[in-house]
Write a protein that holds these residues in place. Structure first.
Motif, PDB file in Angstrom:
ATOM      1  N   HIS A  93     -28.895  47.695  33.424  1.00  0.00           N
ATOM      2  CA  HIS A  93     -28.838  46.899  34.565  1.00  0.00           C
ATOM      3  C   HIS A  93     -27.843  47.553  35.552  1.00  0.00           C
ATOM      4  CE1 HIS A  93     -31.139  44.329  32.059  1.00  0.00           C
ATOM      5  NE2 HIS A  93     -30.141  44.370  31.089  1.00  0.00           N
ATOM      6  N   PHE A  94     -27.809  48.803  35.686  1.00  0.00           N
ATOM      7  CA  PHE A  94     -27.157  49.478  36.658  1.00  0.00           C
ATOM      8  C   PHE A  94     -25.627  49.461  36.428  1.00  0.00           C
ATOM      9  CE2 PHE A  94     -31.522  47.989  38.237  1.00  0.00           C
ATOM     10  CZ  PHE A  94     -32.025  49.459  38.300  1.00  0.00           C
ATOM     11  N   TYR A  95     -25.149  49.206  37.900  1.00  0.00           N
ATOM     12  CA  TYR A  95     -23.501  49.214  37.724  1.00  0.00           C
ATOM     13  C   TYR A  95     -23.073  47.816  37.862  1.00  0.00           C
ATOM     14  CZ  TYR A  95     -24.061  54.092  38.911  1.00  0.00           C
ATOM     15  OH  TYR A  95     -24.512  55.299  38.781  1.00  0.00           O
ATOM     16  N   ASP A  96     -21.856  47.703  36.856  1.00  0.00           N
ATOM     17  CA  ASP A  96     -21.256  46.342  36.600  1.00  0.00           C
ATOM     18  C   ASP A  96     -19.859  46.140  37.713  1.00  0.00           C
ATOM     19  OD1 ASP A  96     -23.160  45.649  34.811  1.00  0.00           O
ATOM     20  OD2 ASP A  96     -22.088  45.795  33.056  1.00  0.00           O
ATOM     21  N   PRO A  97     -19.701  44.961  38.057  1.00  0.00           N
ATOM     22  CA  PRO A  97     -18.317  44.766  38.808  1.00  0.00           C
ATOM     23  C   PRO A  97     -17.032  44.331  37.989  1.00  0.00           C
ATOM     24  CG  PRO A  97     -19.524  42.681  38.532  1.00  0.00           C
ATOM     25  CD  PRO A  97     -20.464  43.665  37.887  1.00  0.00           C
ATOM     26  N   ASP A  98     -17.228  44.470  36.783  1.00  0.00           N
ATOM     27  CA  ASP A  98     -16.065  43.852  35.940  1.00  0.00           C
ATOM     28  C   ASP A  98     -14.997  44.928  35.474  1.00  0.00           C
ATOM     29  OD1 ASP A  98     -17.860  44.963  34.232  1.00  0.00           O
ATOM     30  OD2 ASP A  98     -17.852  43.289  32.971  1.00  0.00           O
ATOM     31  N   THR A  99     -15.060  46.385  36.041  1.00  0.00           N
ATOM     32  CA  THR A  99     -13.871  47.077  36.050  1.00  0.00           C
ATOM     33  C   THR A  99     -13.795  47.923  37.169  1.00  0.00           C
ATOM     34  OG1 THR A  99     -15.569  49.149  35.035  1.00  0.00           O
ATOM     35  CG2 THR A  99     -14.983  47.667  33.611  1.00  0.00           C
ATOM     36  N   LEU A 100     -12.689  48.659  37.107  1.00  0.00           N
ATOM     37  CA  LEU A 100     -12.518  49.649  38.231  1.00  0.00           C
ATOM     38  C   LEU A 100     -13.000  51.018  38.187  1.00  0.00           C
ATOM     39  CD1 LEU A 100      -8.777  48.536  38.838  1.00  0.00           C
ATOM     40  CD2 LEU A 100     -10.708  47.877  40.092  1.00  0.00           C
ATOM     41  N   THR A 101     -13.921  51.472  37.053  1.00  0.00           N
ATOM     42  CA  THR A 101     -14.476  52.577  37.017  1.00  0.00           C
ATOM     43  C   THR A 101     -15.701  52.358  36.533  1.00  0.00           C
ATOM     44  OG1 THR A 101     -13.227  52.582  34.844  1.00  0.00           O
ATOM     45  CG2 THR A 101     -12.278  54.008  36.333  1.00  0.00           C
ATOM     46  N   ASN A 137      -2.020  56.479  43.315  1.00  0.00           N
ATOM     47  CA  ASN A 137      -2.908  55.429  43.573  1.00  0.00           C
ATOM     48  C   ASN A 137      -4.259  55.627  43.264  1.00  0.00           C
ATOM     49  OD1 ASN A 137      -1.136  53.918  45.377  1.00  0.00           O
ATOM     50  ND2 ASN A 137      -1.750  54.900  47.416  1.00  0.00           N
ATOM     51  N   GLN A 138      -4.655  56.988  43.094  1.00  0.00           N
ATOM     52  CA  GLN A 138      -6.010  57.311  42.578  1.00  0.00           C
ATOM     53  C   GLN A 138      -5.862  57.386  41.006  1.00  0.00           C
ATOM     54  OE1 GLN A 138      -6.961  61.459  41.386  1.00  0.00           O
ATOM     55  NE2 GLN A 138      -8.715  61.410  42.802  1.00  0.00           N
ATOM     56  N   ARG A 139      -4.670  57.624  40.426  1.00  0.00           N
ATOM     57  CA  ARG A 139      -4.882  57.664  38.937  1.00  0.00           C
ATOM     58  C   ARG A 139      -4.472  56.052  38.628  1.00  0.00           C
ATOM     59  NH1 ARG A 139      -4.573  62.837  37.131  1.00  0.00           N
ATOM     60  NH2 ARG A 139      -5.920  64.118  38.732  1.00  0.00           N
ATOM     61  N   LEU A 140      -3.866  55.392  39.428  1.00  0.00           N
ATOM     62  CA  LEU A 140      -3.579  54.137  38.991  1.00  0.00           C
ATOM     63  C   LEU A 140      -5.007  53.215  38.613  1.00  0.00           C
ATOM     64  CD1 LEU A 140      -1.247  51.995  38.526  1.00  0.00           C
ATOM     65  CD2 LEU A 140      -1.590  51.060  40.743  1.00  0.00           C
ATOM     66  N   ARG A 141      -5.811  53.530  39.506  1.00  0.00           N
ATOM     67  CA  ARG A 141      -7.284  52.791  39.441  1.00  0.00           C
ATOM     68  C   ARG A 141      -7.965  53.729  38.099  1.00  0.00           C
ATOM     69  NH1 ARG A 141     -12.491  54.363  40.736  1.00  0.00           N
ATOM     70  NH2 ARG A 141     -12.046  56.078  41.781  1.00  0.00           N
ATOM     71  N   TRP A 142      -8.051  54.797  38.180  1.00  0.00           N
ATOM     72  CA  TRP A 142      -8.857  55.518  37.023  1.00  0.00           C
ATOM     73  C   TRP A 142      -8.126  54.963  35.649  1.00  0.00           C
ATOM     74  CZ3 TRP A 142      -8.964  61.499  37.654  1.00  0.00           C
ATOM     75  CH2 TRP A 142      -9.711  62.080  38.834  1.00  0.00           C
ATOM     76  N   TYR A 143      -7.028  54.943  35.579  1.00  0.00           N
ATOM     77  CA  TYR A 143      -6.331  54.684  34.060  1.00  0.00           C
ATOM     78  C   TYR A 143      -6.498  53.085  33.846  1.00  0.00           C
ATOM     79  CZ  TYR A 143      -4.154  59.189  34.447  1.00  0.00           C
ATOM     80  OH  TYR A 143      -3.998  60.621  34.705  1.00  0.00           O
ATOM     81  N   ARG A 144      -6.359  52.208  35.059  1.00  0.00           N
ATOM     82  CA  ARG A 144      -6.622  50.939  34.737  1.00  0.00           C
ATOM     83  C   ARG A 144      -7.960  50.665  34.275  1.00  0.00           C
ATOM     84  NH1 ARG A 144      -3.758  48.280  40.053  1.00  0.00           N
ATOM     85  NH2 ARG A 144      -1.599  47.861  39.327  1.00  0.00           N
ATOM     86  N   GLY A 145      -8.710  51.275  35.165  1.00  0.00           N
ATOM     87  CA  GLY A 145     -10.182  51.249  35.040  1.00  0.00           C
ATOM     88  C   GLY A 145     -10.927  51.613  33.538  1.00  0.00           C
ATOM     89  N   ASN A 146     -10.214  52.744  33.199  1.00  0.00           N
ATOM     90  CA  ASN A 146     -10.710  53.200  31.901  1.00  0.00           C
ATOM     91  C   ASN A 146     -10.069  52.585  30.764  1.00  0.00           C
ATOM     92  OD1 ASN A 146     -11.512  55.546  33.138  1.00  0.00           O
ATOM     93  ND2 ASN A 146      -9.622  56.855  32.462  1.00  0.00           N
TER      94      ASN A 146
END
Length: 427
Positions: free
Chosen positions: A239-247, A283-292
């Motif tokens: 079902h393609f891409y979900d909105p519930d994570t940052l990654t 800023n980049q890694r904050l999104r990566w690690y939060r999303g992971n």
């Protein structure tokens, strides 16, 4: 390669002896904590390195051949003026047959001239569409409405794809009917500053080695947005891409693996623009690690279900380790060094720093050799013992804390060079 054997001799045999000798040869609490932390950090690399070497050594030529599957390349773009044109040009110059290839650029409500630049560079094989800003997952799903290909390729709007990259991605699917997705090889293009050189080495040592190791299991956990590809069947099946994570790329990859598809890494090359300042990198890694971490929590059922195979037994546990135990171990090592310096053991700590810098340097040289990159980057290896390592560990632990505390988890990203130039000219 003799350096590999030398690395393992130093890691398994010499390291414990060396640490005990410097700390007095007794099992003091500090010695135990220090050894456990070091063991975790270097075991993390030592376990995966030989698997990655085997995967590189057995990597077949995956160039596509006739009959060529149709390919749709999705390029989501938000405020990418100054970058998106070069991305489109590189894709249009691809060696993959133009009659079997289309490019779909999705302007996700940009406030600059991204849409106009994309249209300026578009040819008859390129579609440029606009939508209101809704995030990268939304842009990707919107682009899929216009995509007609059997293979869906994703490319970031600041990335330059090698001429043979699409052919290598598609060739991997032709060679393996069980392959649901393929991860490309991402390299840093702009390497002129210290922060970018460190990211370059990190990509090669920290990302390439693990991606190659996971590839040997057919369980690469992240198909990168900068360059990755899916069978349409596999992507539509989750079902393609979900909105519930940052990654969204990590989430889609895990969903694909849970459905029983294999995901491998191939040497399809893509150059991307790395953050140019420490603030941008943060800023980049904050999104990566939060999303992971959000994605791992979302799919925590993997840990309790053996039907997921390597995903349950290796991939997810090691990624959780990387987001929790490894950063803590890094701070234990750093704190132990500081405490020893404060009580006057300066010479001992300098020797220990030199020894483990040697280990990190050897690991870097092996990884650079695997990726056929510049060996002089290994000179930055000591900063992965003290300095850069602690910066990353701080962002990791903050990200995990933010997710657990359900703090404001908004999208944070790095500014592109072109964006910074426009801001400077405006000022």
């Amino acid at each position: 390669m003799w350096l590999v054997g030398f690395f393992y001799v130093l890691t398994i045999v010499a390291a414990p002896v060396f640490v005990f000798a410097l700390l007095g040869g007794v099992i003091a609490p500090l010695s135990v904590v220090f050894l456990i932390a070091l063991t975790l950090v270097f075991f993390y690399y030592s376990y995966f390195l030989p698997i990655a070497l085997i995967d590189v050594g057995t990597d077949p030529d995956s160039s596509a051949s006739a009959p060529y599957p149709t390919v749709s390349v999705l390029v989501p773009a938000y405020n990418e003026e100054g970058s998106v044109g070069a991305t489109i040009d590189a894709l249009q110059e691809s060696e993959y047959p133009s009659e079997a290839r289309e490019i779909v650029v999705i302007d996700d409500g940009s406030t600059d001239r991204t849409y106009h630049e994309a249209n300026w560079h578009a040819n008859e094989g390129t579609k440029v569409v606009q939508k209101e800003n809704g995030g990268k997952h939304s842009a990707m799903n919107y682009g899929l409405l216009y995509a007609e290909g059997d293979i869906i390729v994703t490319v970031d709007a600041d990335s330059i794809v090698a001429p043979d990259a699409l052919s290598k991605l598609v060739g991997a699917f032709q060679a393996d009917a069980d392959l649901g997705a393929v991860a490309g090889n991402i390299k840093v293009d702009n390497r002129e500053s210290l922060v970018r050189k460190l990211q370059t080495l990190e990509y090669i040592v920290g990302i390439l080695v693990f991606r190659r190791a996971f590839s040997a299991f057919g369980s690469v956990p992240v198909v990168p947005g900068a360059l990755g590809a899916y069978r349409r069947e596999a992507l539509s099946g989750v079902h393609f891409y979900d909105p519930d994570t940052l990654t969204e790329d990590f989430d889609a990859s895990i969903k694909t693996l849970k459905q029983g598809w294999r995901i491998e890494a191939v040497d399809a090359l893509c150059y991307t623009e790395a953050p140019m300042t420490w603030q941008d990198l943060y800023n980049q890694r904050l999104r990566w690690y939060r999303g992971n971490f959000m994605t791992l929590l979302k799919h925590r059922d993997i840990l309790f279900n053996t039907r997921f195979g390597h995903l349950q037994g290796v991939v997810v546990p090691m990624m959780l380790l990387n987001l929790t135990v490894i950063p803590i171990a890094g701070f234990v090592i750093f704190g132990s060094i500081i405490s020893q310096l404060l009580i006057g053991n300066t010479v001992e700590m300098l020797l220990m720093f030199a020894f483990f810098s040697l280990l990190q340097g050897l690991l870097s040289i092996i990884a650079l050799w695997m990726d056929d990159d510049r060996m002089r980057l290994a000179m930055y290896a000591p900063l992965f013992i003290v300095g850069y390592r602690q910066f990353l560990d701080t962002v990791v632990l903050k990200s995990v804390f933010d997710v657990l505390m359900n703090r404001d988890l908004h999208w944070t990203s790095a500014k592109r060079s072109a964006q910074r130039l426009r801001m400077r000219d405006h000022d």
